[in-house]
Design a protein around this motif. Structure first.
Motif, PDB file in Angstrom:
ATOM      1  N   ARG A  37       0.848  -1.221   0.000  1.00  0.00           N
ATOM      2  CA  ARG A  37       0.000   0.000   0.000  1.00  0.00           C
ATOM      3  C   ARG A  37       0.868   1.250   0.000  1.00  0.00           C
ATOM      4  NH1 ARG A  37      -2.896  -1.685   5.278  1.00  0.00           N
ATOM      5  NH2 ARG A  37      -0.710  -2.218   5.501  1.00  0.00           N
ATOM      6  N   GLN A  38       1.955   1.184   0.768  1.00  0.00           N
ATOM      7  CA  GLN A  38       2.881   2.315   0.867  1.00  0.00           C
ATOM      8  C   GLN A  38       3.553   2.568  -0.486  1.00  0.00           C
ATOM      9  OE1 GLN A  38       2.927   3.864   3.721  1.00  0.00           O
ATOM     10  NE2 GLN A  38       4.459   5.371   3.104  1.00  0.00           N
ATOM     11  N   THR A  39       4.009   1.485  -1.107  1.00  0.00           N
ATOM     12  CA  THR A  39       4.712   1.616  -2.400  1.00  0.00           C
ATOM     13  C   THR A  39       3.756   2.076  -3.488  1.00  0.00           C
ATOM     14  OG1 THR A  39       6.318  -0.028  -1.712  1.00  0.00           O
ATOM     15  CG2 THR A  39       6.133   0.343  -4.075  1.00  0.00           C
ATOM     16  N   LEU A  40       2.496   1.640  -3.371  1.00  0.00           N
ATOM     17  CA  LEU A  40       1.503   2.038  -4.360  1.00  0.00           C
ATOM     18  C   LEU A  40       1.347   3.565  -4.408  1.00  0.00           C
ATOM     19  CD1 LEU A  40      -0.054   0.373  -6.335  1.00  0.00           C
ATOM     20  CD2 LEU A  40      -1.966   0.265  -4.736  1.00  0.00           C
ATOM     21  N   LYS A  41       1.450   4.207  -3.240  1.00  0.00           N
ATOM     22  CA  LYS A  41       1.335   5.681  -3.192  1.00  0.00           C
ATOM     23  C   LYS A  41       2.442   6.309  -4.047  1.00  0.00           C
ATOM     24  CE  LYS A  41      -0.220   5.789   1.574  1.00  0.00           C
ATOM     25  NZ  LYS A  41       0.285   6.047   2.912  1.00  0.00           N
ATOM     26  N   LEU A  42       3.648   5.758  -3.923  1.00  0.00           N
ATOM     27  CA  LEU A  42       4.792   6.270  -4.682  1.00  0.00           C
ATOM     28  C   LEU A  42       4.591   6.003  -6.176  1.00  0.00           C
ATOM     29  CD1 LEU A  42       7.812   7.389  -4.410  1.00  0.00           C
ATOM     30  CD2 LEU A  42       8.480   5.001  -4.623  1.00  0.00           C
ATOM     31  N   LEU A  43       4.169   4.778  -6.492  1.00  0.00           N
ATOM     32  CA  LEU A  43       3.979   4.418  -7.898  1.00  0.00           C
ATOM     33  C   LEU A  43       2.881   5.270  -8.534  1.00  0.00           C
ATOM     34  CD1 LEU A  43       4.326   0.501  -7.908  1.00  0.00           C
ATOM     35  CD2 LEU A  43       6.081   2.241  -8.135  1.00  0.00           C
ATOM     36  N   ASN A  44       1.801   5.499  -7.789  1.00  0.00           N
ATOM     37  CA  ASN A  44       0.716   6.337  -8.326  1.00  0.00           C
ATOM     38  C   ASN A  44       1.218   7.748  -8.583  1.00  0.00           C
ATOM     39  OD1 ASN A  44      -1.087   4.256  -8.277  1.00  0.00           O
ATOM     40  ND2 ASN A  44      -1.979   4.798  -6.280  1.00  0.00           N
ATOM     41  N   HIS A  45       2.020   8.275  -7.653  1.00  0.00           N
ATOM     42  CA  HIS A  45       2.540   9.636  -7.802  1.00  0.00           C
ATOM     43  C   HIS A  45       3.351   9.771  -9.096  1.00  0.00           C
ATOM     44  CE1 HIS A  45       3.894  13.540  -6.254  1.00  0.00           C
ATOM     45  NE2 HIS A  45       5.074  13.241  -6.781  1.00  0.00           N
ATOM     46  N   TYR A  46       4.095   8.712  -9.439  1.00  0.00           N
ATOM     47  CA  TYR A  46       4.926   8.761 -10.645  1.00  0.00           C
ATOM     48  C   TYR A  46       4.279   8.023 -11.831  1.00  0.00           C
ATOM     49  CZ  TYR A  46       8.459  11.139  -7.994  1.00  0.00           C
ATOM     50  OH  TYR A  46       9.115  12.090  -7.254  1.00  0.00           O
ATOM     51  N   GLU A  47       3.003   7.728 -11.697  1.00  0.00           N
ATOM     52  CA  GLU A  47       2.211   7.075 -12.755  1.00  0.00           C
ATOM     53  C   GLU A  47       2.899   5.797 -13.264  1.00  0.00           C
ATOM     54  OE1 GLU A  47       1.589  10.300 -15.475  1.00  0.00           O
ATOM     55  OE2 GLU A  47       0.060  11.199 -14.209  1.00  0.00           O
ATOM     56  N   ILE A  48       3.302   4.984 -12.315  1.00  0.00           N
ATOM     57  CA  ILE A  48       3.930   3.707 -12.669  1.00  0.00           C
ATOM     58  C   ILE A  48       2.934   2.593 -12.333  1.00  0.00           C
ATOM     59  CG2 ILE A  48       5.866   2.122 -12.191  1.00  0.00           C
ATOM     60  CD1 ILE A  48       7.450   4.634 -11.215  1.00  0.00           C
ATOM     61  N   THR A  49       2.676   1.739 -13.330  1.00  0.00           N
ATOM     62  CA  THR A  49       1.783   0.601 -13.066  1.00  0.00           C
ATOM     63  C   THR A  49       2.621  -0.669 -13.184  1.00  0.00           C
ATOM     64  OG1 THR A  49       0.179   1.885 -14.280  1.00  0.00           O
ATOM     65  CG2 THR A  49      -0.490  -0.339 -13.673  1.00  0.00           C
ATOM     66  N   LYS A  50       2.677  -1.399 -12.119  1.00  0.00           N
ATOM     67  CA  LYS A  50       3.574  -2.562 -12.105  1.00  0.00           C
ATOM     68  C   LYS A  50       3.045  -3.593 -11.110  1.00  0.00           C
ATOM     69  CE  LYS A  50       6.661  -2.064 -14.457  1.00  0.00           C
ATOM     70  NZ  LYS A  50       6.950  -2.552 -15.791  1.00  0.00           N
ATOM     71  N   PRO A  51       3.146  -4.889 -11.412  1.00  0.00           N
ATOM     72  CA  PRO A  51       2.737  -5.880 -10.403  1.00  0.00           C
ATOM     73  C   PRO A  51       3.613  -5.765  -9.148  1.00  0.00           C
ATOM     74  CG  PRO A  51       3.242  -6.935 -12.511  1.00  0.00           C
ATOM     75  CD  PRO A  51       3.642  -5.502 -12.635  1.00  0.00           C
ATOM     76  N   LEU A  52       2.962  -5.891  -7.988  1.00  0.00           N
ATOM     77  CA  LEU A  52       3.685  -5.791  -6.714  1.00  0.00           C
ATOM     78  C   LEU A  52       3.522  -7.090  -5.939  1.00  0.00           C
ATOM     79  CD1 LEU A  52       2.392  -2.314  -5.453  1.00  0.00           C
ATOM     80  CD2 LEU A  52       4.780  -2.857  -5.931  1.00  0.00           C
ATOM     81  N   ILE A  53       4.576  -7.516  -5.255  1.00  0.00           N
ATOM     82  CA  ILE A  53       4.400  -8.585  -4.266  1.00  0.00           C
ATOM     83  C   ILE A  53       4.953  -8.087  -2.939  1.00  0.00           C
ATOM     84  CG2 ILE A  53       4.376 -10.640  -5.756  1.00  0.00           C
ATOM     85  CD1 ILE A  53       7.341 -10.973  -5.001  1.00  0.00           C
ATOM     86  N   SER A  54       4.364  -8.599  -1.853  1.00  0.00           N
ATOM     87  CA  SER A  54       4.831  -8.071  -0.568  1.00  0.00           C
ATOM     88  C   SER A  54       5.950  -8.951  -0.009  1.00  0.00           C
ATOM     89  CB  SER A  54       3.645  -7.969   0.391  1.00  0.00           C
ATOM     90  OG  SER A  54       3.752  -8.927   1.387  1.00  0.00           O
ATOM     91  N   MET A  55       6.995  -8.286   0.478  1.00  0.00           N
ATOM     92  CA  MET A  55       8.080  -9.004   1.137  1.00  0.00           C
ATOM     93  C   MET A  55       8.529  -8.168   2.331  1.00  0.00           C
ATOM     94  SD  MET A  55      11.830 -10.187  -0.149  1.00  0.00           S
ATOM     95  CE  MET A  55      12.572  -8.702   0.455  1.00  0.00           C
ATOM     96  N   HIS A  56       8.148  -8.633   3.531  1.00  0.00           N
ATOM     97  CA  HIS A  56       8.506  -7.871   4.730  1.00  0.00           C
ATOM     98  C   HIS A  56       9.347  -8.730   5.649  1.00  0.00           C
ATOM     99  CE1 HIS A  56       5.152 -10.128   6.349  1.00  0.00           C
ATOM    100  NE2 HIS A  56       4.410  -9.671   5.352  1.00  0.00           N
ATOM    101  N   ARG A  57       9.731  -8.167   6.814  1.00  0.00           N
ATOM    102  CA  ARG A  57      10.723  -8.897   7.620  1.00  0.00           C
ATOM    103  C   ARG A  57      10.201 -10.213   8.190  1.00  0.00           C
ATOM    104  NH1 ARG A  57      10.710  -7.224  13.335  1.00  0.00           N
ATOM    105  NH2 ARG A  57       9.020  -5.737  13.578  1.00  0.00           N
ATOM    106  N   HIS A  58       8.856 -10.398   8.218  1.00  0.00           N
ATOM    107  CA  HIS A  58       8.343 -11.656   8.756  1.00  0.00           C
ATOM    108  C   HIS A  58       8.259 -12.763   7.695  1.00  0.00           C
ATOM    109  CE1 HIS A  58       7.608  -9.644  12.455  1.00  0.00           C
ATOM    110  NE2 HIS A  58       6.854  -8.743  11.854  1.00  0.00           N
ATOM    111  N   ASN A  59       8.345 -12.376   6.411  1.00  0.00           N
ATOM    112  CA  ASN A  59       8.237 -13.439   5.395  1.00  0.00           C
ATOM    113  C   ASN A  59       9.374 -13.380   4.375  1.00  0.00           C
ATOM    114  OD1 ASN A  59       7.674 -11.369   3.631  1.00  0.00           O
ATOM    115  ND2 ASN A  59       5.597 -12.015   3.126  1.00  0.00           N
ATOM    116  N   GLU A  60      10.438 -12.639   4.718  1.00  0.00           N
ATOM    117  CA  GLU A  60      11.504 -12.419   3.716  1.00  0.00           C
ATOM    118  C   GLU A  60      12.139 -13.725   3.239  1.00  0.00           C
ATOM    119  OE1 GLU A  60      14.468  -9.437   4.648  1.00  0.00           O
ATOM    120  OE2 GLU A  60      15.581  -9.885   2.809  1.00  0.00           O
ATOM    121  N   GLU A  61      12.388 -14.617   4.188  1.00  0.00           N
ATOM    122  CA  GLU A  61      13.053 -15.880   3.843  1.00  0.00           C
ATOM    123  C   GLU A  61      12.214 -16.663   2.827  1.00  0.00           C
ATOM    124  OE1 GLU A  61      15.327 -17.378   6.830  1.00  0.00           O
ATOM    125  OE2 GLU A  61      16.335 -18.437   5.179  1.00  0.00           O
ATOM    126  N   GLU A  62      10.934 -16.824   3.193  1.00  0.00           N
ATOM    127  CA  GLU A  62      10.022 -17.619   2.351  1.00  0.00           C
ATOM    128  C   GLU A  62       9.815 -16.946   0.984  1.00  0.00           C
ATOM    129  OE1 GLU A  62       6.348 -17.543   4.501  1.00  0.00           O
ATOM    130  OE2 GLU A  62       5.236 -17.591   2.602  1.00  0.00           O
TER     131      GLU A  62
END
Ligand code: SAM
Length: 271
Positions: A37-62
């Motif tokens: 959601r956070q990255t989407l704000k940045l992408l929208n601001h720069y009119e970038i449309t791109k598939p996103l997947i989430s990778m945070h510190r609790h699932n980085e390994e997997e």
């Protein structure tokens, strides 16, 4: 084989992103983001449309395993965190290590990083510094880290969450005393400020301070001077104290203390 791009994003002001970062985000096949959601704000601001997947510190390994498979299949992937440079107190390290192990090319796309910008405008020594990230929450590990900071002869940089600032300042005061501390608040944002006060004053105002902080701590100069003295020969070390008017006995005692050796050892040398 695809390429893994490690892309820095703004730490507040959305203009703090490079042309190359924007082009990279536009060109990759997929973006791995800490909070989509956070990255989407940045992408929208720069009119970038791109598939996103989430990778945070609790699932980085997997998540790293599946990202590596995609890279092996030729997809180009960018990794971004919520703010600043991935891998700096943010996810990234595990994926990058795995990519290297799999001979996948890793390319940094430089940009904002809170600790570097806090340091450069702190007014403290920038030639020799240590970044320690967040202090551990575990009591024992925290105490160990604080004791380590007490001895470090370089400028120290810490990250801290806003609601923990006061506690951390109190812990620092108890261990390092009244060394100079600079708080870099809300970098690149409207309320950006560098607060340079003594530690008691900082503790007093800390509850009224809002926003994000970097804590920059002056180097332990006493220890630094001692280290410098210990690089001298014993004769030079002796002369250093002699010119300041100490007696022979006092000088020998001080040299032994600096070098953490028995004073008889120093005494024998000068017999
Ligand atoms: N990867 C980021 C970087 O490159 O700086 C750091 C992420 S870390 C999870 C978040 C911490 O960075 C915050 O708690 C704060 O200490 C610091 N920070 C991030 N943005 C900041 C800002 N705009 N002003 C001051 N500190 C900031």
């Amino acid at each position: 084989m695809g390429i893994l791009y490690v892309v820095a994003t703004p730490i507040g002001n959305l203009e703090d992103i490079t042309f190359r970062a924007i082009r990279t985000l536009k060109e990759v096949d997929l973006i791995a983001a800490e909070d989509t959601r956070q990255t989407l704000k940045l992408l929208n601001h720069y009119e970038i449309t791109k598939p996103l997947i989430s990778m945070h510190r609790h699932n980085e390994e997997e998540k790293s395993n599946s990202i590596i498979e995609k890279l092996k299949n030729g997809e180009n992937i960018a990794i971004v965190s919520d703010a600043g440079t991935p891998g700096i107190s943010d996810p990234g390290e595990i994926l990058i290590k795995q990519a290297i192990e799999n001979n996948i090319k890793v390319i940094p796309i430089p940009g904002a990083c809170a600790m570097i910008n806090a340091l450069i405008c702190s007014g403290l020594d920038t030639s020799n510094f240590e970044f320690l990230g967040f202090l551990p929450l575990n009591k024992k590990l925290r105490k160990e880290k604080l004791n380590e900071i007490e001895k470090i002869t370089k400028t120290c940089i810490l990250y801290e969450a806003p609601h923990k600032l006061k506690n951390t300042l109190i812990d620092l005061k108890n261990i390092i005393g009244d060394r100079q501390i600079v708080l870099a608040r809300e970098l690149t944002k409207i309320h950006e400020e560098f607060i340079r006060k003594n530690i008691d004053e900082l503790i007093e105002i800390s509850e009224s301070l809002k926003g994000e902080f970097v804590i920059i701590i002056e180097a332990n100069k006493i220890e630094k001077n001692e280290n410098e003295l210990n690089k001298l020969s014993l004769e030079e070390h002796y002369k250093f104290y002699e010119v300041s008017g100490l007696t022979k006995k006092e000088i020998i005692k001080q040299i032994a203390k600096d070098r953490k050796v028995n004073k008889n050892e120093i005494y024998t040398h000068f017999l």
